[in-house]
Scaffold this motif. Structure first.
Motif, PDB file in Angstrom:
ATOM      1  N   THR A  92      48.045  38.416  21.628  1.00 33.11           N
ATOM      2  CA  THR A  92      49.099  38.263  22.648  1.00 33.11           C
ATOM      3  C   THR A  92      48.919  39.237  23.808  1.00 33.11           C
ATOM      4  OG1 THR A  92      50.572  39.856  21.556  1.00 33.11           O
ATOM      5  CG2 THR A  92      50.775  37.560  20.871  1.00 33.11           C
TER       6      THR A  92
ATOM      7  N   PHE B  16      47.531  39.222  26.598  1.00 32.93           N
ATOM      8  CA  PHE B  16      47.755  38.750  27.969  1.00 32.93           C
ATOM      9  C   PHE B  16      49.250  38.624  28.292  1.00 32.93           C
ATOM     10  CE2 PHE B  16      43.357  37.529  27.276  1.00 32.93           C
ATOM     11  CZ  PHE B  16      42.769  37.748  28.533  1.00 32.93           C
TER      12      PHE B  16
ATOM     13  N   VAL C 126      52.280  33.415  26.116  1.00 31.47           N
ATOM     14  CA  VAL C 126      50.822  33.295  25.985  1.00 31.47           C
ATOM     15  C   VAL C 126      50.394  32.550  24.725  1.00 31.47           C
ATOM     16  CG1 VAL C 126      50.180  35.246  27.471  1.00 31.47           C
ATOM     17  CG2 VAL C 126      50.662  35.656  25.050  1.00 31.47           C
TER      18      VAL C 126
ATOM     19  N   LEU D  63      46.547  29.616  22.480  1.00 32.48           N
ATOM     20  CA  LEU D  63      46.684  30.549  23.595  1.00 32.48           C
ATOM     21  C   LEU D  63      46.766  29.832  24.949  1.00 32.48           C
ATOM     22  CD1 LEU D  63      46.292  32.732  21.531  1.00 32.48           C
ATOM     23  CD2 LEU D  63      44.582  33.807  23.001  1.00 32.48           C
TER      24      LEU D  63
ATOM     25  N   SER E  72      45.837  32.938  29.154  1.00 38.61           N
ATOM     26  CA  SER E  72      45.029  34.004  28.579  1.00 38.61           C
ATOM     27  C   SER E  72      43.574  33.902  29.007  1.00 38.61           C
ATOM     28  CB  SER E  72      45.123  33.988  27.050  1.00 38.61           C
ATOM     29  OG  SER E  72      46.448  34.225  26.644  1.00 38.61           O
TER      30      SER E  72
END
Ligand SMILES: [Zn+2]
Ligand SMILES: [Zn+2]
Length: 1022
Positions: A451, A453, A558, A581, A584
């Motif tokens: 996570t 990002f 994200v 994701l 990202s």
């Protein structure tokens, strides 16, 4: 009235149980019945209760319950042929005694000794079968000298060390407070004084070295599962990634460099170009590149410096909380004096090769003529002292003295001489630059690198020692107001708190995408977990989500769930699950579970992070700035540093004469503090910290195996015989601290060669709680407290013992009942009378069956700690006792009640003509041949009929509105012997007559005998 006759006889204590109890307690003591020694021929059994704190109020009902459970077990094992070690001692150091002494203007020792003798008296009155010759008490120098001995062994092996840690501090008491002494952020004694968080050097033990073993070995223990789960959670092993975030501090830092002096005017700095080739100009330039203003002034007459003249130059610089002061050699001396006189708060202080002594060589250095303030550490956030092993002895001594008298971290660099260009061979001094810049990169631990990002802010613990370094001028007020509000937050309550915080004014750079994110301080991050700062991903962590909502921080999604859409603007809570994701960069579309590894690997390749194992378990903070504990056996010498007290000088005795109420009491005893250095015999001072009392309770179970040993903590052979503890009982509240520390201690002593086993407590048992009659926890304020001593003096200890373990299974909570104890007294009277009245003769087959079956069942129920069920079986046996019995059967009955009611059992045993104590008689073995189930069928028939009769009685009463007076029962002829009309009468409280259905003389006006079936008699009421 047949039915109540039994009860009426026994409503009073017709036997003087108190006299019987006193008599046998004395006989046991005189005959040393419970004293034990190692006996290779016998199997050992070690039963132990958790080391009690001798509180001034004496035994409460919880103690009584705990001790009774263990005593019954010990007595049972002893009679079963085991060599039983069952000792008692007192965890007698600790805060409550010290607090009480301060309040009453008395001495903790006076309180403690009185409390212990009261405890012993009360324990003896319960008939507990301890080996009293093994009594321990932590505050006995013969005990705590071994605490000191073990501490020294830990120190030798690097398992004890010093580190800065945050503490609660009351400025009015001028001392550190325990968490228990902080009430809603205020001092317990000064309700108008806010408790401050200070950062002091403290002693720690390296429990974390054993984290993995503590975790793995717990799985094999015969302990309640919930306790094992709590330990696992406490150790808290998690696999994650440590990611380096660069911190951009927005505050305006500046640095003032103060140079040293020279031997003569000829060597003056001014005008000599080689003097300019020095790390000072290099440092100035390097700092300015980083945006930190730095001044490198030339001070007048550096060959014969004058303090006031230097002061003038120095004070042209801005010096405030954002200032770093760097001194070299005599320049350090100037800085020390200036800080001592001005008491101005600065950010950091770095001393390079400090020179503070006046010697022949430097006699012109007049400004060393002063006493510096040893409490200076409150005026800076950080002090670093850098010196070299190849410098003058005076400089090395100076460095160590500053370190010990003030604080700070001491850094030794090899072969750098006096840190001149000649000595160093270079102008560059990166170690110094780093120590000024340090803290600019923070390792951040996370279990969710997938996570990364989504990081939109960072949160640093409100207790972090470096917090204030991150706070900008503009945010200072806000942060300080926040800190005042929260005070001490321990990890335990941090999960339940409302998430709160304040912006520090600083920013961090997310290494994966260069995002600049704000750094907050918050109350939900623990200072010593990881680096004390977390990356916050509000879209995917609930804590972060709540915080972001409160402070209106952006939420960036994200990870997208695979089967539905979510929108970061409309989320009501964080999405912590797995998914795919998004947002990202190159990792878009990757399953989040796989991205955990992929992103970790990516960061590792880029040297921006690494995979790590993280534990919640911290090293054990051992230091207590308090009096009533074991003195830590260490001496501080200005020359030699930390010097352990030589083992032959142990114990370091706790001095009696100290002042309570202000500062650390131990520091008020000059005789204690002032001492000689064991190495150089120079003046030195003793450590005034004492040990956490959990140290005392971490190994007392080992000392019980050899409590009087004056030469060593215990004889390894004796300990090898008795240990490990076979049965350990105590409250579930000790699931973590005590039980973790004791396990840690055992493992360390094993590794030091004292022990040959890994775990101290084979079986752990947690007793339940005894609640008041209203079903609520007993407390003075509710007025529902039951005092066990009132009860035992009124009803006798045997009645109390029997009752307290009959209310529920020992591991379950139970509710006290005053009518229950009355009824138990009637039962004890009944037992006593029936046993006393039995005529020796021949047992009937039925009573033989009953006795043997009860022996068999009670044995197994005690073994399995089902005391309440054992007591039901014993009561049932007494319901069908007979007037004539064989002596053997009778003795069997007395023996099975002995663990529960040891006093009356001894009394009857001796009346039966036995000379030995029943307490050490052999446990009876059931004769299986005598057990005949047909007698149980009769009992079952009675049970069934009783319930049928009561039902019918109820129906009749409802229909006719009146009670029936007589009950007639019609049974099949072959079942007649199963139905005893007297027993039935007692049970249903009516006059009962039993007829066989074929009895011609039966009374049966409604022909109910026709309804009789096998096992189900016909019933008629009149
Ligand atoms: Zn105070
Ligand atoms: Zn010394």
């Amino acid at each position: 009235m047949i039915e109540t006759m039994n009860d009426n006889i026994e409503t009073k204590q017709k036997v003087d149980f108190t006299a019987i109890e006193k008599k046998w307690q004395k006989k046991w003591e005189d005959a040393k019945v419970f004293e034990v020694n190692e006996d290779k021929k016998k199997k050992k059994y070690y039963a132990l209760e958790m080391y009690p704190y001798p509180s001034a109020s004496g035994l409460h009902i919880g103690h009584t319950f705990n001790y009774t459970i263990c005593d019954i077990y010990s007595r049972f094992k002893r009679m079963s042929g085991f060599n039983v070690l069952y000792p008692m001692g007192y965890d007698s150091f600790g805060l409550p005694a010290e607090n009480a002494a301060i309040k009453a203007n008395s001495h903790p020792k006076v309180f403690t000794d009185a409390a212990i003798s009261n405890f012993i008296k009360q324990q003896k009155s319960l008939g507990l079968s301890y080996d009293w010759t093994r009594k321990l008490q932590s505050h006995d120098p013969n005990y705590y000298m071994w605490n000191q001995f073990f501490f020294l062994q830990f120190l030798k092996r690097g398992l004890a060390y010093r580190k800065k840690s945050s503490v609660n501090f009351c400025s009015k008491c001028n001392t550190v407070l325990a968490n228990e002494q902080v009430h809603q952020g205020k001092c317990w004694r000064h309700t108008d004084t806010d408790v401050e968080i200070r950062h002091l050097e403290q002693w720690f033990l390296k429990t974390t070295n054993y984290a993995d073993e503590l975790l793995d070995k717990a799985k094999e223990l015969d302990w309640p599962n919930r306790i094992k789960a709590m330990q696992e959670n406490w150790i808290g092993k998690s696999y994650g990634t440590e990611i380096l975030f660069e911190l951009l501090s927005n505050r305006e830092r500046n640095c003032v460099i103060v140079h040293g002096s020279n031997d003569s005017e000829k060597e003056a700095l001014k005008g000599k170009p080689e003097n300019l080739r020095h790390w000072k100009p290099w440092l100035q330039k390097s700092l300015e590149k980083k945006g930190i203003k730095a001044s490198n002034d030339l001070y007048p007459k550096d060959w014969a410096p004058d303090y006031l003249a230097w002061k003038k130059v120095f004070e042209k610089n801005k010096v405030d909380e954002n200032t770093t002061l760097v001194g070299h050699s005599a320049g350090c001396s100037f800085i020390l004096r200036w800080l001592s006189e001005n008491k101005k708060k600065v950010d950091k202080v770095v001393f390079v090769a400090p020179s503070i002594y006046k010697s022949e060589k430097y006699k012109k250095l007049r400004f060393k003529d002063f006493e510096y303030d040893t409490s200076l550490k409150q005026y800076f956030n950080e002090l670093t002292i850098i010196y070299s092993d190849t410098d003058d002895e005076d400089i090395i001594r100076s460095s160590k003295e500053i370190h010990f008298k003030i604080d700070g971290s001491l850094v030794m660099l090899k072969g750098k001489g006096h840190f001149t260009y000649e000595d160093m061979g270079s102008e560059e001094f990166p170690e110094l630059l780093n120590s000024i810049l340090n803290g600019e990169k923070w390792p951040i631990f996370t279990t969710r690198p997938d996570t990364i990002f989504g990081v939109t802010f960072m949160v640093v613990s409100a207790q972090h020692p470096k917090l204030m370094e991150l706070v900008t001028k503009g945010q200072k007020k806000e942060v300080e107001a926040f800190l005042k509000k929260i005070k001490s937050t321990s990890e335990k309550d941090s999960t339940e708190l409302e998430k709160e915080g304040a912006f520090t004014g600083s920013y961090a750079i997310n290494p994966i995408n260069g995002d600049k994110v704000p750094v907050y301080t918050g109350n939900f991050v623990v200072a010593d977990y990881g680096s004390g700062m977390v990356m916050a991903v509000p879209a995917h962590d609930q804590r972060d989500f709540e915080f972001a909502k409160k402070y209106k921080i952006p939420i960036k999604l994200v990870v997208k769930p695979e089967d539905y859409e979510i929108n970061s603007d409309k989320m009501a809570r964080a999405f912590a699950g797995e998914g795919v994701l998004i947002n990202s960069s190159d990792f878009n579309g990757r399953p989040s579970k796989e991205a955990v590894d992929e992103i970790s690997n990516f960061l590792e390749r880029k040297k921006l992070g690494k995979k790590v194992v993280q534990y919640k378990l911290r090293d054990w903070l051992l230091s207590r700035q308090r009096y009533w504990g074991t003195p830590i056996p260490v001496i501080y010498c200005d020359k030699c540093g930390i010097v352990p007290v030589p083992e032959k000088e142990l114990p370091v005795l706790l001095p009696d004469k100290v002042k309570f109420g202000e500062g650390n009491p131990l520091a008020t005893s000059k005789e204690f503090v002032e001492t000689k250095c064991p190495q150089c015999a120079g003046k030195a001072r003793r450590e005034t910290d004492t040990m956490d009392t959990f140290f005392d309770s971490s190994w007392y179970y080992l000392r019980f195996t050899d409590p009087q040993n004056k030469k060593e903590p215990f004889d390894k052979k004796k300990t090898a015989y008795w240990m490990p503890v076979d049965f350990y009982i105590g409250g579930a509240e000790h699931a973590t601290m005590h039980l973790i520390y004791a396990r840690f201690f055992t493992k360390v002593l094993r590794d030091l060669g004292y022990l040959k086993f890994d775990e101290p407590f084979k079986k752990l048992f947690n007793q339940g709680m005894v609640h008041g009659e209203d079903g609520v926890v007993m407390s003075k304020s509710r007025g529902n407290v039951i005092d066990p001593l009132d009860i035992s003096s009124k009803y006798g200890a045997d009645t109390l013992r029997l009752f307290i373990v009959s209310m529920a299974s020992p591991d379950k909570d139970s509710i006290w009942s005053n009518t229950g104890i009355e009824s138990m007294l009637r039962f004890v009277n009944k037992m006593y009378t029936q046993l006393s009245d039995v005529k020796f003769g021949k047992s009937s087959e039925k009573i033989e069956h009953k006795v043997n079956k009860t022996i068999k069942e009670v044995t197994s129920h005690i073994e399995n700690l089902e005391y309440n069920i054992a007591i039901i079986k014993i009561r049932a046996l007494f319901d069908s006792m007979e007037k004539e019995m064989s002596k053997g059967d009778l003795q069997g009955v007395v023996k099975i009640i002995a663990p529960f009611c040891p006093h009356i059992a001894e009394e009857i045993w001796s009346k039966l003509g036995n000379r030995e104590f029943i307490s050490i008689a052999d446990w009876p073995v059931a004769d299986e041949k005598k057990i005949n189930e047909k007698f149980d069928l009769a009992d079952k028939a009675i049970e069934k009929s009783v319930s049928d009769i009561l039902n019918v009685l109820k129906i009749v009463k409802e229909k006719q509105g009146k009670d029936a007076g007589k009950v007639y029962l019609y049974v099949l002829p072959n079942e007649l012997e199963n139905y005893d009309s007297a027993v039935l009468g007692r049970r249903v409280g009516k006059n009962v007559q039993v007829f066989a259905v074929n009895d011609k003389k039966k009374y049966d006006p409604e022909g109910k005998s026709g309804k009789a079936k096998p096992g189900k008699p016909g019933i008629y009421l009149e």
